[in-house]
Write a protein that holds these residues in place. Structure first.
Motif: not given
Length: 351
Positions: A279-288, A248-260
């Protein structure tokens, strides 16, 4: 919801107000005057609208309501933080916080009276959700906190975070409408880029934010980096697991380019190990994501969590930094008045 037979005049658009005045045989410009009193001059009674005749004010009062939040109690922290308990027209209480720093005046606002998500570390999560706040009530919160910022610190608000009581994305329409009014030129005129909405993670509504092309920033309250631990402290993870939130966060960023941003409270001996950091780093790497905010835990009476010692926190932070994670430690503000993150609960206070 608010129990009134009269329509809330703030729920009328300027066009609808114009139509009302025309049907009354009044001049069209009266609608603009009333609209300015409501949204720019923040009038909370019809009698305050002094450039209208007494007869017209009486007629408005007869046909419309003008419910508004009032400050019920105020507490001042030694660090400059100001916590306010607001009272709604129908008698409910809700809290908001002014957080001043050298460069910012931030309003932390609530979106619901209580909360339905039952996060185990949050005082609001132990309260029942009474109802959603309407968009004009959220607007009032910001106006009143802005007035405090000017009175106490001599500066206007620079930022707004929806990190108070309630889950903003479960009051979606009112939160978006409030932000629209806050950022409108005939409202408070604040840039949406200075507004952050924080969510415990409602994947469907995060996607909806993308579809609606919102312009404000988004923060995800993660607080655990695997589903097992997150389920333990945040029941919402049952229906919104980490993978669904990443998508969902990746979709949000694709649509808006807004800061996450990711929000991550450190709990002693629960999510503060280097394995948790990995584990936190792995999640961070998957989202802009722009940033991970590491948050100090603020104890509450109803929960058994505690915060780790400084050495553990430093080790966790340094590990993230070593792996090129943009991370910041967010120190608690207003702890002495229960105004810090996770402490809002409408406690009785001496005023």
């Amino acid at each position: 919801m608010l129990n009134t037979d009269k329509k809330n005049i703030r729920h009328l658009s300027q066009d609808e107000l114009t139509q009302y005045f025309e049907e009354m045989g009044e001049k069209k410009f009266r609608a603009k005057q009333v609209y300015e009193w409501i949204w720019l001059k923040h009038a909370h009674t019809f009698d305050a609208m002094t450039n209208l005749s007494k007869e017209l004010r009486a007629k408005l009062s007869e046909h419309f309501s003008l419910p508004a939040l009032t400050v019920d109690a105020t507490q001042y922290s030694a660090d400059g933080t100001v916590k306010s308990r607001f009272r709604t027209t129908d008698g409910h209480l809700v809290e908001g916080v002014l957080i001043p720093t050298e460069n910012r005046q931030t309003a932390c606002v609530s979106s619901q009276i209580g909360c339905s998500l039952s996060c185990k570390f949050c005082a609001t999560g132990y309260m029942d959700r009474k109802r959603n706040l309407s968009y004009d009530e959220i607007y009032d919160e910001v106006v009143l906190i802005n007035q405090q910022a000017e009175r106490v610190h001599g500066k206007k608000l620079s930022n707004i975070v929806f990190m108070g009581m309630g889950e903003p994305l479960l009051n979606y329409k009112n939160v978006l409408k409030a932000i629209e009014r806050i950022s409108a030129e005939d409202g408070l005129g604040m840039s949406p880029r200075r507004i952050t909405v924080s969510t415990a993670g409602v994947a469907k509504m995060i996607r909806q934010l993308g579809d609606d092309k919102v312009r404000f920033k988004l923060a995800l309250s993660l607080h655990a980096a695997n589903d097992e631990k997150r389920h333990e402290i945040m029941p919402i993870n049952d229906t919104n697991n980490i993978k669904s939130l990443i998508d969902a966060l990746n979709y949000f960023y694709q649509q808006t380019g807004n800061e996450i941003t990711f929000e991550y409270i450190l709990f002693n001996n629960f999510n503060d190990s280097l394995k948790d950091a990995d584990e936190l780093i792995k999640i961070y790497r998957q989202v802009p994501a722009d940033l991970i905010n590491i948050i100090e835990y603020n104890p509450i009476d109803l929960a058994q969590f505690s915060k780790p010692d400084e050495a553990t926190t430093d080790k966790f932070m340094q590990y993230l930094e070593k792996h090129r994670v943009n991370v910041r430690l967010r120190r608690s503000r207003g702890k002495d008045i229960d105004a810090a993150c996770g402490q809002l609960a409408n406690k009785e206070v001496d005023v």
